[in-house]
Scaffold this motif. Structure first.
Motif, PDB file in Angstrom:
ATOM      1  N   VAL A  75       0.854  -1.186   0.000  1.00 56.27           N
ATOM      2  CA  VAL A  75       0.000   0.000   0.000  1.00 56.27           C
ATOM      3  C   VAL A  75       0.888   1.233   0.000  1.00 56.27           C
ATOM      4  O   VAL A  75       1.817   1.343   0.813  1.00 56.27           O
ATOM      5  N   VAL A  76       0.621   2.142  -0.911  1.00 51.30           N
ATOM      6  CA  VAL A  76       1.342   3.418  -0.993  1.00 51.30           C
ATOM      7  C   VAL A  76       0.368   4.516  -0.593  1.00 51.30           C
ATOM      8  O   VAL A  76      -0.675   4.679  -1.220  1.00 51.30           O
ATOM      9  N   ASP A  77       0.703   5.278   0.438  1.00 50.42           N
ATOM     10  CA  ASP A  77      -0.188   6.344   0.901  1.00 50.42           C
ATOM     11  C   ASP A  77       0.410   7.710   0.554  1.00 50.42           C
ATOM     12  O   ASP A  77       1.387   8.147   1.155  1.00 50.42           O
ATOM     13  N   VAL A  78      -0.171   8.350  -0.449  1.00 54.16           N
ATOM     14  CA  VAL A  78       0.243   9.708  -0.824  1.00 54.16           C
ATOM     15  C   VAL A  78      -0.920  10.672  -0.653  1.00 54.16           C
ATOM     16  O   VAL A  78      -0.958  11.744  -1.253  1.00 54.16           O
ATOM     17  N   SER A  79      -1.899  10.293   0.172  1.00 48.67           N
ATOM     18  CA  SER A  79      -3.073  11.135   0.393  1.00 48.67           C
ATOM     19  C   SER A  79      -2.699  12.358   1.230  1.00 48.67           C
ATOM     20  O   SER A  79      -1.679  12.371   1.914  1.00 48.67           O
ATOM     21  N   ASN A  80      -3.554  13.370   1.159  1.00 53.91           N
ATOM     22  CA  ASN A  80      -3.303  14.600   1.912  1.00 53.91           C
ATOM     23  C   ASN A  80      -4.613  15.130   2.484  1.00 53.91           C
ATOM     24  O   ASN A  80      -5.694  14.838   1.975  1.00 53.91           O
ATOM     25  N   SER A  81      -4.489  15.893   3.544  1.00 53.05           N
ATOM     26  CA  SER A  81      -5.668  16.441   4.198  1.00 53.05           C
ATOM     27  C   SER A  81      -6.310  17.528   3.350  1.00 53.05           C
ATOM     28  O   SER A  81      -5.610  18.390   2.803  1.00 53.05           O
ATOM     29  N   PRO A  82      -7.641  17.538   3.236  1.00 54.44           N
ATOM     30  CA  PRO A  82      -8.313  18.607   2.500  1.00 54.44           C
ATOM     31  C   PRO A  82      -8.258  19.948   3.221  1.00 54.44           C
ATOM     32  O   PRO A  82      -8.457  20.994   2.615  1.00 54.44           O
ATOM     33  N   SER A  83      -7.969  19.915   4.532  1.00 56.73           N
ATOM     34  CA  SER A  83      -7.857  21.146   5.317  1.00 56.73           C
ATOM     35  C   SER A  83      -6.515  21.173   6.023  1.00 56.73           C
ATOM     36  O   SER A  83      -6.052  20.157   6.541  1.00 56.73           O
ATOM     37  N   PHE A  84      -5.874  22.355   6.039  1.00 56.26           N
ATOM     38  CA  PHE A  84      -4.586  22.501   6.722  1.00 56.26           C
ATOM     39  C   PHE A  84      -4.759  23.155   8.093  1.00 56.26           C
ATOM     40  O   PHE A  84      -3.772  23.490   8.748  1.00 56.26           O
ATOM     41  N   GLU A  85      -5.996  23.339   8.520  1.00 54.09           N
ATOM     42  CA  GLU A  85      -6.246  23.881   9.863  1.00 54.09           C
ATOM     43  C   GLU A  85      -5.730  22.871  10.884  1.00 54.09           C
ATOM     44  O   GLU A  85      -5.869  21.657  10.707  1.00 54.09           O
ATOM     45  N   ASP A  86      -5.110  23.361  11.966  1.00 53.42           N
ATOM     46  CA  ASP A  86      -4.362  22.504  12.891  1.00 53.42           C
ATOM     47  C   ASP A  86      -5.132  21.267  13.347  1.00 53.42           C
ATOM     48  O   ASP A  86      -4.651  20.142  13.224  1.00 53.42           O
ATOM     49  N   ALA A  87      -6.326  21.450  13.902  1.00 54.65           N
ATOM     50  CA  ALA A  87      -7.079  20.322  14.438  1.00 54.65           C
ATOM     51  C   ALA A  87      -7.530  19.378  13.331  1.00 54.65           C
ATOM     52  O   ALA A  87      -7.467  18.150  13.473  1.00 54.65           O
ATOM     53  N   ALA A  88      -7.965  19.944  12.207  1.00 52.91           N
ATOM     54  CA  ALA A  88      -8.482  19.136  11.108  1.00 52.91           C
ATOM     55  C   ALA A  88      -7.391  18.278  10.478  1.00 52.91           C
ATOM     56  O   ALA A  88      -7.616  17.101  10.162  1.00 52.91           O
ATOM     57  N   VAL A  89      -6.216  18.849  10.284  1.00 52.48           N
ATOM     58  CA  VAL A  89      -5.138  18.098   9.640  1.00 52.48           C
ATOM     59  C   VAL A  89      -4.615  17.003  10.568  1.00 52.48           C
ATOM     60  O   VAL A  89      -4.276  15.899  10.123  1.00 52.48           O
ATOM     61  N   MET A  90      -4.593  17.270  11.865  1.00 47.84           N
ATOM     62  CA  MET A  90      -4.175  16.244  12.821  1.00 47.84           C
ATOM     63  C   MET A  90      -5.182  15.094  12.819  1.00 47.84           C
ATOM     64  O   MET A  90      -4.806  13.916  12.801  1.00 47.84           O
ATOM     65  N   GLU A  91      -6.455  15.427  12.813  1.00 49.72           N
ATOM     66  CA  GLU A  91      -7.499  14.409  12.793  1.00 49.72           C
ATOM     67  C   GLU A  91      -7.408  13.570  11.523  1.00 49.72           C
ATOM     68  O   GLU A  91      -7.562  12.346  11.558  1.00 49.72           O
ATOM     69  N   PHE A  92      -7.147  14.237  10.400  1.00 51.01           N
ATOM     70  CA  PHE A  92      -7.071  13.510   9.131  1.00 51.01           C
ATOM     71  C   PHE A  92      -5.952  12.478   9.163  1.00 51.01           C
ATOM     72  O   PHE A  92      -6.180  11.290   8.888  1.00 51.01           O
ATOM     73  N   PHE A  93      -4.737  12.904   9.469  1.00 56.50           N
ATOM     74  CA  PHE A  93      -3.610  11.976   9.371  1.00 56.50           C
ATOM     75  C   PHE A  93      -3.657  10.883  10.431  1.00 56.50           C
ATOM     76  O   PHE A  93      -3.315   9.732  10.148  1.00 56.50           O
ATOM     77  N   LYS A  94      -4.121  11.202  11.627  1.00 54.19           N
ATOM     78  CA  LYS A  94      -4.189  10.169  12.664  1.00 54.19           C
ATOM     79  C   LYS A  94      -5.295   9.155  12.357  1.00 54.19           C
ATOM     80  O   LYS A  94      -5.089   7.942  12.456  1.00 54.19           O
ATOM     81  N   THR A  95      -6.461   9.647  11.965  1.00 57.11           N
ATOM     82  CA  THR A  95      -7.576   8.744  11.687  1.00 57.11           C
ATOM     83  C   THR A  95      -7.352   7.939  10.414  1.00 57.11           C
ATOM     84  O   THR A  95      -7.512   6.715  10.391  1.00 57.11           O
ATOM     85  N   SER A  96      -6.991   8.629   9.351  1.00 61.97           N
ATOM     86  CA  SER A  96      -6.790   7.971   8.068  1.00 61.97           C
ATOM     87  C   SER A  96      -5.689   6.914   8.147  1.00 61.97           C
ATOM     88  O   SER A  96      -5.874   5.763   7.715  1.00 61.97           O
ATOM     89  N   THR A  97      -4.555   7.305   8.724  1.00 60.94           N
ATOM     90  CA  THR A  97      -3.424   6.369   8.808  1.00 60.94           C
ATOM     91  C   THR A  97      -3.742   5.207   9.742  1.00 60.94           C
ATOM     92  O   THR A  97      -3.427   4.049   9.442  1.00 60.94           O
ATOM     93  N   GLY A  98      -4.375   5.508  10.883  1.00 61.59           N
ATOM     94  CA  GLY A  98      -4.742   4.449  11.817  1.00 61.59           C
ATOM     95  C   GLY A  98      -5.692   3.441  11.198  1.00 61.59           C
ATOM     96  O   GLY A  98      -5.508   2.220  11.323  1.00 61.59           O
TER      97      GLY A  98
END
Length: 262
Positions: free
Chosen positions: A62-85
Motif C-alpha cells: 500500500v502506498v499512501d500519498v493522500s493529503n488532508s483537504p484542510s490545513f487547519e491545525d485540528a483538522a489536519v491532525m485528525e485527518f492523518f491520525k484517523t486515516s493512517t490508523g
C-alpha cells in the motif's frame, strides 16, 4: 533495489487520483505491476473506512500519498491520525506486507500544525507491525505559485531568504514508485531536487516566468506553514537522494504547457 520477481503483484495507491498518486500509478504500471488508484472518488475513504477492505484484497503493498483537504491545525491532525490508523488496521487484516508513505521534513518545522500532524502520522507507521518505508520529500515545483500566494500581501510577496531545495512531482513519484517496488526499508529516506536556491530567489524566478508583476521581498520573519524558518528548515540531510529535473527546465516545460492551454 527493485524487486522484479513479482511484477504482477497488486499495489494500492491511496490518493491515487492526485498529483503524485496518479504519477505513481502510471510508473508502477510501466513496470508491469497491478497498480490500483484508490481515493474517495473511486469509493475508497480511509477516514470512514468505506471501501478500504475491498480494495486491499490481494494487495501486497500500500502506498499512501493522500493529503488532508484542510490545513487547519485540528483538522489536519485528525485527518492523518484517523486515516493512517484506519489504513494500517485494514492492511493488517488483509496481510499487506509493505506500507509506503510520502512525508515531509516535518521535524524541522515544529511550530506548524501540519508538520506536527505528519510527525504523528510517521509515529503511527513506525509503531505498527507492518513493514514500512517513509519517503520524505522536499517541496514540489508545482506548488510555487500557491506558495507565492500564501506569502502575498497586496502586491508584495514576502518570502524568507533561507535555503530551499524543491523538486519536480515526476521525480517524487519516481522515487516513491521505486521504493514501493522494493523491500521495506523499515526506516526513512529523504529525496530532494538537484539544485539549492534561496527561497525568495526561486519564488521570484517562478513568478517572472509567468509574467507575474508581484514584487518579491526577502523577509526573514515571513512565516511558512505558520512557522518562522531557520536556514536549514527546507533542505534535506546530506544523504538525500536527488531528482534529475532542474527548476529552469521544469519552468520551461510548464510555461509551454500553459501557452498551449493544456
Amino acid at each position: 533495489m527493485i524487486n522484479d520477481m513479482r511484477p504482477n503483484m497488486k499495489i494500492v495507491v491511496i490518493g491515487g487520483s492526485g498529483l503524485i498518486g496518479s504519477k505513481v500509478v502510471a510508473k508502477l504500471g510501466e513496470h508491469g505491476y497491478h497498480a490500483v488508484a484508490a481515493s474517495p472518488a473511486s469509493g475508497v475513504n480511509t477516514l470512514t473506512g468505506e471501501g478500504v477492505a475491498k480494495v486491499l484484497e490481494g494487495a501486497s503493498v500500500v502506498v499512501d500519498v493522500s493529503n488532508s483537504p484542510s490545513f487547519e491545525d485540528a483538522a489536519v491532525m485528525e485527518f492523518f491520525k484517523t486515516s493512517t490508523g484506519n489504513l494500517l488496521g485494514y492492511e493488517g487484516a488483509a496481510g499487506v506486507g509493505h506500507h509506503v508513505a510520502l512525508s515531509v521534513g516535518s521535524d524541522r518545522l515544529p511550530d506548524s500544525g501540519y508538520m506536527r500532524a505528519k510527525v504523528a502520522q510517521e509515529k503511527l507507521i513506525k509503531e505498527s507491525s507492518i513493514p514500512y518505508s517513509i519517503v520524505r520529500a522536499t517541496q514540489f515545483f508545482e506548488f510555487v505559485a500557491r506558495i507565492a500566494d500564501s506569502f502575498t500581501e497586496g502586491s508584495k510577496v514576502r518570502v524568507p531568504p533561507v535555503r530551499f531545495q524543491p523538486m519536480a512531482a515526476d521525480d517524487v513519484a519516481s522515487a516513491v514508485a521505486t521504493v514501493a517496488m522494493g523491500s521495506p526499508l523499515n526506516g526513512m529516506i529523504e529525496i530532494a531536487g538537484p539544485e539549492e536556491f534561496r527561497f525568495d530567489e526561486l519564488i521570484r524566478q517562478g513568478l517572472s516566468a509567468r509574467n507575474d508583476p508581484r514584487e518579491v521581498i526577502a523577509d526573514p520573519h515571513a512565516r511558512y506553514f505558520g512557522t518562522e524558518l531557520s536556514e536549514r528548515s527546507l533542505v534535506p540531510g546530506d544523504d538525500a537522494q536527488l531528482g534529475d529535473t532542474r527548476f529552469e527546465d521544469w519552468l520551461s516545460r510548464s510555461a509551454k504547457t500553459i501557452s498551449q492551454g493544456a
